[in-house]
Enzyme design. Structure first.
Site, mmCIF file in Angstrom:
data_model
loop_
_atom_site.group_PDB
_atom_site.id
_atom_site.type_symbol
_atom_site.label_atom_id
_atom_site.label_comp_id
_atom_site.label_asym_id
_atom_site.label_seq_id
_atom_site.Cartn_x
_atom_site.Cartn_y
_atom_site.Cartn_z
ATOM 1 N N ASP A 76 0.864 -1.176 0.000
ATOM 2 C CA ASP A 76 0.000 0.000 0.000
ATOM 3 C C ASP A 76 0.903 1.230 0.000
ATOM 4 O O ASP A 76 1.657 1.448 0.959
ATOM 5 C CB ASP A 76 -0.923 0.010 1.219
ATOM 6 N N GLU A 124 -1.401 -1.454 -5.743
ATOM 7 C CA GLU A 124 -2.642 -0.841 -6.211
ATOM 8 C C GLU A 124 -2.346 0.062 -7.395
ATOM 9 O O GLU A 124 -1.349 0.790 -7.408
ATOM 10 C CB GLU A 124 -3.281 -0.040 -5.085
ATOM 11 N N CYS A 142 -12.434 -5.334 5.786
ATOM 12 C CA CYS A 142 -11.691 -6.032 6.830
ATOM 13 C C CYS A 142 -10.896 -7.163 6.205
ATOM 14 O O CYS A 142 -11.445 -7.967 5.439
ATOM 15 C CB CYS A 142 -12.651 -6.566 7.890
ATOM 16 N N CYS A 174 -12.411 -10.860 7.996
ATOM 17 C CA CYS A 174 -13.726 -11.400 7.605
ATOM 18 C C CYS A 174 -14.226 -10.823 6.286
ATOM 19 O O CYS A 174 -15.299 -11.217 5.819
ATOM 20 C CB CYS A 174 -14.755 -11.138 8.700
ATOM 21 N N CYS A 227 -13.336 -3.520 13.172
ATOM 22 C CA CYS A 227 -14.349 -4.104 12.296
ATOM 23 C C CYS A 227 -15.613 -4.406 13.100
ATOM 24 O O CYS A 227 -15.559 -4.940 14.216
ATOM 25 C CB CYS A 227 -13.806 -5.389 11.665
ATOM 26 N N CYS A 243 -16.102 -8.801 13.005
ATOM 27 C CA CYS A 243 -15.263 -9.693 13.818
ATOM 28 C C CYS A 243 -14.592 -8.986 14.980
ATOM 29 O O CYS A 243 -13.817 -9.618 15.723
ATOM 30 C CB CYS A 243 -14.211 -10.371 12.946
ATOM 31 N N ASP A 270 -3.319 1.291 7.081
ATOM 32 C CA ASP A 270 -2.428 1.029 5.963
ATOM 33 C C ASP A 270 -2.068 -0.451 5.861
ATOM 34 O O ASP A 270 -2.016 -1.008 4.761
ATOM 35 C CB ASP A 270 -1.159 1.868 6.100
#
Length: 384
Positions: free
Chosen positions: A192, A276, A328, A331, A347, A350, A357
């Site tokens: 990232d 990305e 997340c 999950c 989250c 979960c 990051d």
């Protein structure tokens, strides 16, 4: 695969004059060819063949008093200048018709002697490497080369470059050996890219952004102020321009060196690398433009891509619309958008607390693995 290896040149004062003459002749041939093609297009005439344009711009022009000085440089330089013109037109036509992907390519423009960068190219019959390590260029002589590393094979061509700071470089095109493929390894990583941390790995590592331009901002500001006080056309202004260019060259060299070292380390340690696909042009239009340009994300990802192909690693780009900061990594529940000030979040599904990051890097890794399975023939949807 073909790669470029760049080395610093140390030409003598006489060789600098010869190189300046070659730069000027190549620029003149390019501009003459462009002017003829534009005139033919304005009159509605068909496209001029490459061989006919070469006879008109080079062979016939040398016989005229106005262009007799073209014979003072190697004909290889002049032919390659026209080849650059043909390539520019070919890329423009392919871009207009849709055969070339990516951003639109503009038509070729006239070259100016005031450009910051000048280049000439020699093919095999225009240069040779001497046993003593010097580079022999046709009608220029033996130029000293600073060999920082050995060439992996015999070069097919060399481009001599003079940058804005007055430095000379030789860029060799060589064919790399397939034996350079690294042995397979297990780890895979998602990256990232950001501004506070230049790169955050899916394994939790964070690379601090070096911010080379920000650190050199004070020296650049003083150099620019000194330049603004010099009279236009004076020798002092020319020297001030060179000082500003050298300061910017130092920043660019430091950034490139950092990207090379980091990309090489990542490629050697991981079998697959996923990043990305950021819209750098769009981000460069925001108030963060200076920091975005200082980071150099496009240069870094390009290095990762070609080094992965060279050393037998896998490389993938993840779509920029993947909600990496909202999903997340445990999950895979989408938790919704969050402002940039939120660096950690929990989250709702979960109850896992994530670093923003690191979680985004793990989502990039998961998306990259999914894309690689589909690309290798995996089942996209279950059979009926």
């Amino acid at each position: 695969m073909q790669l470029r290896f760049n080395y610093r040149l140390d030409p003598t004062p006489g060789q600098r004059i010869a190189l300046a003459r070659a730069f000027g002749c190549a620029r003149t041939v390019f501009n003459d060819g462009l002017r003829i093609r534009q005139a033919a297009h304005a009159r509605g005439l068909p496209n001029i063949k490459d061989t006919d344009l070469q006879k008109q711009v080079i062979t016939a022009a040398k016989q005229t008093p106005e262009r007799a000085w073209l014979a003072e440089v190697s004909s290889v330089v002049l032919v390659q200048a026209l080849a650059d013109l043909h390539t520019a037109y070919r890329n423009f036509f392919n871009s207009v018709t849709g055969r070339r992907k990516g951003p639109k390519v503009a038509p070729p423009r006239f070259r100016s002697r005031k450009d910051n960068r000048h280049t000439i190219r020699f093919t095999r019959n225009g240069f040779r490497l001497r046993p003593d390590g010097k580079l022999n260029l046709a009608k220029i002589g033996d130029v000293r080369v600073r060999w920082s590393r050995d060439l992996p094979s015999d070069p097919s061509s060399v481009t001599v470059v003079k940058d804005a700071s007055g430095r000379y470089f030789a860029s060799f095109v060589v064919q790399t050996d397939p034996s350079e493929v690294l042995p397979e390894t297990t780890p895979e990583v998602g990256i990232d890219l950001g501004l506070t941390h230049f790169a955050v790995m899916s394994d939790g590592r964070k690379i601090t952004a070096p911010k080379f331009l920000r650190r050199a901002n004070r020296k650049l500001k003083k150099a620019q102020q000194a330049l603004s006080r010099k009279a236009k056309g004076s020798n002092n202004r020319r020297k001030a321009v060179a000082r500003v260019a050298k300061a910017h060259a130092r920043v660019a060299d430091s950034r490139r060196d950092h990207h090379h070292k980091l990309s090489t380390t990542i490629i050697r340690e991981n079998q697959a690398v996923y990043v990305e696909d950021l819209c750098v042009k769009g981000l460069a239009r925001t108030r963060l433009a200076k920091s975005v340009h200082d980071a150099g994300w496009s240069q870094f990802t390009a290095m990762l891509e070609y080094k992965a192909a060279r050393y037998g690693r896998a490389f993938g780009r993840i779509g920029r619309f993947v909600p990496s900061s909202q999903t997340c990594s445990v999950c895979f529940v989408i938790d919704g958008p969050k402002p940039l000030s939120v660096r950690t979040w929990t989250c709702e599904g979960c109850q896992t607390t994530h670093d923003r990051d690191v979680n985004a890097a793990r989502i990039v890794l998961a998306a990259g693995r999914a894309e690689s399975q589909n690309a290798c023939g995996g089942t996209v949807s279950p059979p009926v």
